[in-house]
Design a protein around this motif. Structure first.
Motif, short mmCIF file in Angstrom:
data_model
loop_
_atom_site.label_atom_id
_atom_site.label_comp_id
_atom_site.label_asym_id
_atom_site.label_seq_id
_atom_site.Cartn_x
_atom_site.Cartn_y
_atom_site.Cartn_z
N GLU A 45 3.05 6.24 -5.32
CA GLU A 45 2.88 6.44 -6.77
C GLU A 45 1.73 7.42 -7.03
O GLU A 45 1.85 8.34 -7.82
CB GLU A 45 2.61 5.11 -7.46
CG GLU A 45 2.17 5.21 -8.90
CD GLU A 45 3.22 5.80 -9.84
OE1 GLU A 45 2.81 6.37 -10.88
OE2 GLU A 45 4.43 5.73 -9.55
N SER A 46 0.64 7.21 -6.34
CA SER A 46 -0.54 8.03 -6.55
C SER A 46 -0.36 9.47 -6.06
O SER A 46 -0.60 10.43 -6.81
CB SER A 46 -1.75 7.39 -5.87
OG SER A 46 -2.92 8.08 -6.16
N PHE B 254 0.83 -1.21 0.00
CA PHE B 254 0.00 0.00 0.00
C PHE B 254 0.86 1.26 0.00
O PHE B 254 0.51 2.26 -0.62
CB PHE B 254 -0.97 0.01 1.18
CG PHE B 254 -2.20 -0.83 0.95
CD1 PHE B 254 -3.01 -0.62 -0.15
CD2 PHE B 254 -2.55 -1.82 1.84
CE1 PHE B 254 -4.14 -1.39 -0.37
CE2 PHE B 254 -3.68 -2.60 1.63
CZ PHE B 254 -4.47 -2.39 0.52
N ARG B 255 1.98 1.21 0.68
CA ARG B 255 2.87 2.38 0.69
C ARG B 255 3.34 2.71 -0.72
O ARG B 255 3.37 3.86 -1.13
CB ARG B 255 4.05 2.10 1.62
CG ARG B 255 5.08 3.20 1.71
CD ARG B 255 4.57 4.33 2.62
NE ARG B 255 5.44 5.47 2.56
CZ ARG B 255 6.42 5.73 3.41
NH1 ARG B 255 6.65 4.94 4.42
NH2 ARG B 255 7.15 6.81 3.27
N GLU B 256 3.70 1.67 -1.48
CA GLU B 256 4.13 1.87 -2.87
C GLU B 256 3.00 2.45 -3.72
O GLU B 256 3.21 3.40 -4.49
CB GLU B 256 4.60 0.54 -3.45
CG GLU B 256 5.12 0.64 -4.86
CD GLU B 256 5.59 -0.71 -5.38
OE1 GLU B 256 5.31 -1.00 -6.55
OE2 GLU B 256 6.23 -1.48 -4.62
N LEU B 257 1.80 1.91 -3.58
CA LEU B 257 0.66 2.41 -4.35
C LEU B 257 0.32 3.85 -3.97
O LEU B 257 0.06 4.69 -4.83
CB LEU B 257 -0.57 1.53 -4.12
CG LEU B 257 -0.53 0.13 -4.71
CD1 LEU B 257 -1.77 -0.65 -4.29
CD2 LEU B 257 -0.41 0.17 -6.22
N VAL B 258 0.31 4.14 -2.67
CA VAL B 258 0.00 5.49 -2.20
C VAL B 258 1.08 6.47 -2.67
O VAL B 258 0.77 7.57 -3.12
CB VAL B 258 -0.16 5.50 -0.66
CG1 VAL B 258 -0.22 6.92 -0.13
CG2 VAL B 258 -1.40 4.72 -0.24
N LEU C 215 -7.50 7.75 -7.68
CA LEU C 215 -6.60 7.34 -8.75
C LEU C 215 -6.01 5.96 -8.47
O LEU C 215 -5.87 5.13 -9.38
CB LEU C 215 -5.48 8.36 -8.94
CG LEU C 215 -5.89 9.72 -9.48
CD1 LEU C 215 -4.69 10.67 -9.48
CD2 LEU C 215 -6.50 9.61 -10.87
N MET C 216 -5.67 5.72 -7.22
CA MET C 216 -5.12 4.43 -6.84
C MET C 216 -6.14 3.33 -7.10
O MET C 216 -5.84 2.30 -7.69
CB MET C 216 -4.72 4.46 -5.36
CG MET C 216 -3.89 3.29 -4.93
SD MET C 216 -3.43 3.42 -3.20
CE MET C 216 -4.75 2.48 -2.47
N ARG C 217 -7.35 3.56 -6.70
CA ARG C 217 -8.42 2.59 -6.91
C ARG C 217 -8.62 2.34 -8.39
O ARG C 217 -8.79 1.21 -8.83
CB ARG C 217 -9.72 3.08 -6.30
CG ARG C 217 -10.90 2.18 -6.65
CD ARG C 217 -12.19 2.86 -6.38
NE ARG C 217 -13.25 2.22 -7.12
CZ ARG C 217 -14.51 2.26 -6.76
NH1 ARG C 217 -14.86 2.89 -5.68
NH2 ARG C 217 -15.41 1.68 -7.49
N ALA C 218 -8.61 3.41 -9.19
CA ALA C 218 -8.83 3.27 -10.63
C ALA C 218 -7.74 2.43 -11.28
O ALA C 218 -7.97 1.84 -12.34
CB ALA C 218 -8.89 4.65 -11.28
N SER C 219 -6.58 2.37 -10.66
CA SER C 219 -5.49 1.60 -11.25
C SER C 219 -5.64 0.10 -11.03
O SER C 219 -4.93 -0.68 -11.66
CB SER C 219 -4.15 2.08 -10.69
OG SER C 219 -4.00 1.71 -9.34
N PHE C 220 -6.52 -0.31 -10.15
CA PHE C 220 -6.72 -1.74 -9.92
C PHE C 220 -7.50 -2.32 -11.09
O PHE C 220 -8.64 -1.93 -11.35
CB PHE C 220 -7.49 -2.01 -8.62
CG PHE C 220 -6.78 -1.56 -7.37
CD1 PHE C 220 -5.40 -1.66 -7.25
CD2 PHE C 220 -7.49 -1.06 -6.30
CE1 PHE C 220 -4.75 -1.26 -6.10
CE2 PHE C 220 -6.85 -0.66 -5.15
CZ PHE C 220 -5.49 -0.77 -5.04
N ASP C 221 -6.92 -3.26 -11.79
CA ASP C 221 -7.55 -3.83 -12.97
C ASP C 221 -8.93 -4.40 -12.68
O ASP C 221 -9.85 -4.26 -13.48
CB ASP C 221 -6.68 -4.94 -13.57
CG ASP C 221 -5.49 -4.38 -14.33
OD1 ASP C 221 -5.56 -3.21 -14.74
OD2 ASP C 221 -4.50 -5.12 -14.49
#
Length: 183
Positions: A21-22, A15-19, A164-170
């Motif tokens: 990036e976002s 989650f740290r990586e995703l957050v 944006l993070m959520r939108a990146s989840f396929d």
């Protein structure tokens, strides 16, 4: 709510990586490592439903409505101490950031949201709640006060970053759960 999650736990690192990036690369927040770490810990913590609805009234009943949460955190109404006020407002900020960032379509379904613009209502109240938490700038809370000041000021950016993070989840994209923001 306890956010003392081991920062080296694999889920926290994910989650740290995703957050990061976002918020940093897509939204453009700078000098926000503390915010990123806090939001990642929040996401890990809120994977447990009992932590999303962690607030209890004096009788042990779960508080689910924003209006009831705010009454519980009001020193003139239900809060029996300033520490309780801080605890409740921290939870309100967390709760609203989580729902308005990751699942904004659920806001109208949450008890206590009567606004025709629930995302804006969540942004305003979440920012205000984090501002209240940041006002506790004395020991033992003084080291956390600057973080909550940032969360208050950057609530809209964090909210958008989580979208944006959520939108990146396929899986969300394939199921049509991404409404109105780019993946």
């Amino acid at each position: 709510m306890n956010h003392n999650i081991d920062p080296e736990h694999p889920l926290h690192l994910y989650f740290r990586e995703l957050v990061h990036e976002s918020l940093t690369h897509r939204v453009g927040l700078r000098d926000s490592e503390d915010v990123e770490s806090y939001v990642a810990a929040l996401l890990v913590s809120f994977m447990h439903n009992e932590r999303i609805f962690a607030l209890k009234d004096p009788f042990g009943n779960r508080i689910e409505s924003i209006s009831e949460m705010l009454a519980e955190g009001d020193i003139l109404m239900n809060a029996d101490s300033f520490e309780r006020e801080r605890e409740v407002h921290r939870h309100v900020g967390d709760f609203l950031l989580f729902w308005s960032g990751l699942f904004p379509e659920m806001l109208p379904r949450l008890p206590g949201f009567s606004s025709c613009e629930p995302e804006i209502e969540a942004m305003i109240q979440g920012s205000e709640s984090y501002e209240i938490v940041s006002s506790f700038d004395h020991s033992p809370f003084d080291t956390e006060a600057p973080l909550f000041k940032k969360l208050s000021e950057e609530f809209p950016a964090c909210q958008y970053g989580l979208k944006l993070m959520r939108a990146s989840f396929d899986g969300f994209r394939r199921q049509g759960w991404v409404d109105g923001f780019e993946a």
